[in-house]
Design a protein around this motif. Structure first.
Motif, PDB file in Angstrom:
ATOM      1  N   GLN A 125      68.458  17.399  15.307  1.00  0.00           N
ATOM      2  CA  GLN A 125      69.126  18.717  15.218  1.00  0.00           C
ATOM      3  C   GLN A 125      68.422  19.877  15.940  1.00  0.00           C
ATOM      4  O   GLN A 125      66.832  20.492  16.219  1.00  0.00           O
ATOM      5  CB  GLN A 125      68.623  19.292  13.180  1.00  0.00           C
ATOM      6  N   ILE A 126      68.879  20.670  16.202  1.00  0.00           N
ATOM      7  CA  ILE A 126      69.283  21.738  17.122  1.00  0.00           C
ATOM      8  C   ILE A 126      68.151  22.715  16.227  1.00  0.00           C
ATOM      9  O   ILE A 126      68.297  22.963  15.207  1.00  0.00           O
ATOM     10  CB  ILE A 126      69.660  22.246  17.477  1.00  0.00           C
ATOM     11  N   TYR A 127      67.758  24.186  16.720  1.00  0.00           N
ATOM     12  CA  TYR A 127      66.952  25.110  16.702  1.00  0.00           C
ATOM     13  C   TYR A 127      65.789  24.817  14.889  1.00  0.00           C
ATOM     14  O   TYR A 127      65.710  24.875  13.787  1.00  0.00           O
ATOM     15  CB  TYR A 127      67.770  25.995  15.275  1.00  0.00           C
ATOM     16  N   GLY A 128      64.832  24.198  15.816  1.00  0.00           N
ATOM     17  CA  GLY A 128      63.794  23.474  14.859  1.00  0.00           C
ATOM     18  C   GLY A 128      62.338  22.953  16.250  1.00  0.00           C
ATOM     19  O   GLY A 128      62.169  23.881  17.285  1.00  0.00           O
ATOM     20  N   THR A 129      61.339  22.730  15.279  1.00  0.00           N
ATOM     21  CA  THR A 129      60.307  23.050  16.271  1.00  0.00           C
ATOM     22  C   THR A 129      59.536  21.844  16.092  1.00  0.00           C
ATOM     23  O   THR A 129      60.096  20.239  15.239  1.00  0.00           O
ATOM     24  CB  THR A 129      59.528  23.364  15.972  1.00  0.00           C
ATOM     25  N   SER A 130      59.390  20.561  17.401  1.00  0.00           N
ATOM     26  CA  SER A 130      58.805  19.447  16.886  1.00  0.00           C
ATOM     27  C   SER A 130      57.517  18.882  18.297  1.00  0.00           C
ATOM     28  O   SER A 130      58.104  19.811  19.546  1.00  0.00           O
ATOM     29  CB  SER A 130      59.638  18.089  17.526  1.00  0.00           C
ATOM     30  N   PRO A 131      56.613  18.524  17.745  1.00  0.00           N
ATOM     31  CA  PRO A 131      55.757  18.418  19.172  1.00  0.00           C
ATOM     32  C   PRO A 131      56.350  17.440  20.967  1.00  0.00           C
ATOM     33  O   PRO A 131      56.288  17.558  21.608  1.00  0.00           O
ATOM     34  CB  PRO A 131      54.732  16.930  18.575  1.00  0.00           C
ATOM     35  N   VAL A 132      57.565  16.636  20.424  1.00  0.00           N
ATOM     36  CA  VAL A 132      57.992  16.120  21.229  1.00  0.00           C
ATOM     37  C   VAL A 132      59.130  16.283  22.280  1.00  0.00           C
ATOM     38  O   VAL A 132      59.406  16.104  23.571  1.00  0.00           O
ATOM     39  CB  VAL A 132      58.213  14.625  20.580  1.00  0.00           C
ATOM     40  N   GLN A 133      60.060  17.526  21.404  1.00  0.00           N
ATOM     41  CA  GLN A 133      60.819  18.183  21.992  1.00  0.00           C
ATOM     42  C   GLN A 133      61.676  19.725  22.069  1.00  0.00           C
ATOM     43  O   GLN A 133      61.666  19.963  20.639  1.00  0.00           O
ATOM     44  CB  GLN A 133      62.523  17.714  21.341  1.00  0.00           C
ATOM     45  N   PRO A 134      60.963  20.611  22.884  1.00  0.00           N
ATOM     46  CA  PRO A 134      60.765  21.805  21.874  1.00  0.00           C
ATOM     47  C   PRO A 134      62.321  22.474  21.841  1.00  0.00           C
ATOM     48  O   PRO A 134      63.318  22.183  22.258  1.00  0.00           O
ATOM     49  CB  PRO A 134      60.576  22.450  22.907  1.00  0.00           C
ATOM     50  N   GLY A 135      62.398  23.184  21.100  1.00  0.00           N
ATOM     51  CA  GLY A 135      63.774  23.944  20.075  1.00  0.00           C
ATOM     52  C   GLY A 135      64.800  22.758  19.691  1.00  0.00           C
ATOM     53  O   GLY A 135      65.503  22.616  18.710  1.00  0.00           O
ATOM     54  N   TYR A 136      64.033  21.825  19.007  1.00  0.00           N
ATOM     55  CA  TYR A 136      64.585  20.581  18.359  1.00  0.00           C
ATOM     56  C   TYR A 136      63.811  20.140  17.011  1.00  0.00           C
ATOM     57  O   TYR A 136      62.494  19.955  17.123  1.00  0.00           O
ATOM     58  CB  TYR A 136      64.807  19.373  18.677  1.00  0.00           C
ATOM     59  N   ALA A 137      64.222  19.563  15.568  1.00  0.00           N
ATOM     60  CA  ALA A 137      63.567  19.047  15.375  1.00  0.00           C
ATOM     61  C   ALA A 137      64.213  17.913  14.711  1.00  0.00           C
ATOM     62  O   ALA A 137      65.099  17.166  14.695  1.00  0.00           O
ATOM     63  CB  ALA A 137      63.186  19.732  14.041  1.00  0.00           C
ATOM     64  N   GLU A 148      55.091  18.150   1.139  1.00  0.00           N
ATOM     65  CA  GLU A 148      56.235  17.275   2.217  1.00  0.00           C
ATOM     66  C   GLU A 148      56.203  16.737   3.155  1.00  0.00           C
ATOM     67  O   GLU A 148      54.850  15.424   3.394  1.00  0.00           O
ATOM     68  CB  GLU A 148      56.507  18.728   3.160  1.00  0.00           C
ATOM     69  N   LEU A 149      57.538  15.762   3.682  1.00  0.00           N
ATOM     70  CA  LEU A 149      56.466  14.723   4.750  1.00  0.00           C
ATOM     71  C   LEU A 149      56.311  15.800   6.023  1.00  0.00           C
ATOM     72  O   LEU A 149      56.142  16.420   6.701  1.00  0.00           O
ATOM     73  CB  LEU A 149      58.178  14.427   4.349  1.00  0.00           C
ATOM     74  N   VAL A 150      55.146  14.638   6.992  1.00  0.00           N
ATOM     75  CA  VAL A 150      54.787  14.529   8.361  1.00  0.00           C
ATOM     76  C   VAL A 150      55.134  13.653   8.817  1.00  0.00           C
ATOM     77  O   VAL A 150      55.168  12.081   8.871  1.00  0.00           O
ATOM     78  CB  VAL A 150      53.305  14.568   7.230  1.00  0.00           C
ATOM     79  N   TYR A 151      55.920  14.100   9.833  1.00  0.00           N
ATOM     80  CA  TYR A 151      55.807  13.044  10.773  1.00  0.00           C
ATOM     81  C   TYR A 151      54.634  13.264  12.343  1.00  0.00           C
ATOM     82  O   TYR A 151      54.364  13.948  13.024  1.00  0.00           O
ATOM     83  CB  TYR A 151      57.239  13.760  12.031  1.00  0.00           C
ATOM     84  N   ASN A 152      54.438  12.197  12.373  1.00  0.00           N
ATOM     85  CA  ASN A 152      53.579  11.707  13.933  1.00  0.00           C
ATOM     86  C   ASN A 152      54.400  11.289  14.422  1.00  0.00           C
ATOM     87  O   ASN A 152      54.494   9.741  14.687  1.00  0.00           O
ATOM     88  CB  ASN A 152      52.325  11.022  12.603  1.00  0.00           C
ATOM     89  N   TYR A 153      53.533  11.599  15.578  1.00  0.00           N
ATOM     90  CA  TYR A 153      54.530  10.508  17.165  1.00  0.00           C
ATOM     91  C   TYR A 153      53.590  10.322  17.478  1.00  0.00           C
ATOM     92  O   TYR A 153      52.712  11.150  18.398  1.00  0.00           O
ATOM     93  CB  TYR A 153      55.205  11.392  18.298  1.00  0.00           C
ATOM     94  N   THR A 154      53.553   9.119  18.428  1.00  0.00           N
ATOM     95  CA  THR A 154      52.608   8.793  19.018  1.00  0.00           C
ATOM     96  C   THR A 154      53.157   8.171  19.926  1.00  0.00           C
ATOM     97  O   THR A 154      54.527   7.343  19.652  1.00  0.00           O
ATOM     98  CB  THR A 154      51.582   7.518  18.568  1.00  0.00           C
TER      99      THR A 154
END
Length: 99
Positions: free
Chosen positions: A30-42, A90-96
């Motif tokens: 989803q656009i307008y968010g933040t994540s460690p793998v895609q800036p600007g997306y959550a 809250e849920l926590v997402y970890n990316y490897t």
């Protein structure tokens, strides 16, 4: 891509969303968010029992968690581990990086 979901996260999904055996949860970008793998997306999620084109999925405790082909780009070669943080409720997402 692999998807893993902790027991604590499974419990959260069942309690908060009223899920039952056989239900499916779709993870999507989803656009307008933040994540460690895609800036600007959550990463978002929704109950969706009618997947169109599952690219990755896992089944645990009667629930199916999946990502459709059109959202695979978001993960940029990473696996997803979903956990639950009790203190923050809250849920926590970890990316490897996938091997």
């Amino acid at each position: 891509m692999k998807i893993e979901v902790s027991d604590a996260a499974i419990k959260w999904f069942k309690e908060e969303m009223g899920l039952e055996n056989g239900d499916k949860i779709k993870f999507y970008s989803q656009i307008y968010g933040t994540s460690p793998v895609q800036p600007g997306y959550a990463l978002g999620f929704t109950k969706d029992n009618s997947p169109l084109d599952m690219a990755a999925h896992t089944e645990k405790d009667g629930l199916v968690f999946y990502v459709e082909e059109r959202d695979l780009w978001f993960f940029d070669g990473h696996d997803l581990f979903v956990d639950y943080n009790e203190e923050q409720d809250e849920l926590v997402y970890n990316y490897t990086k996938s091997e």
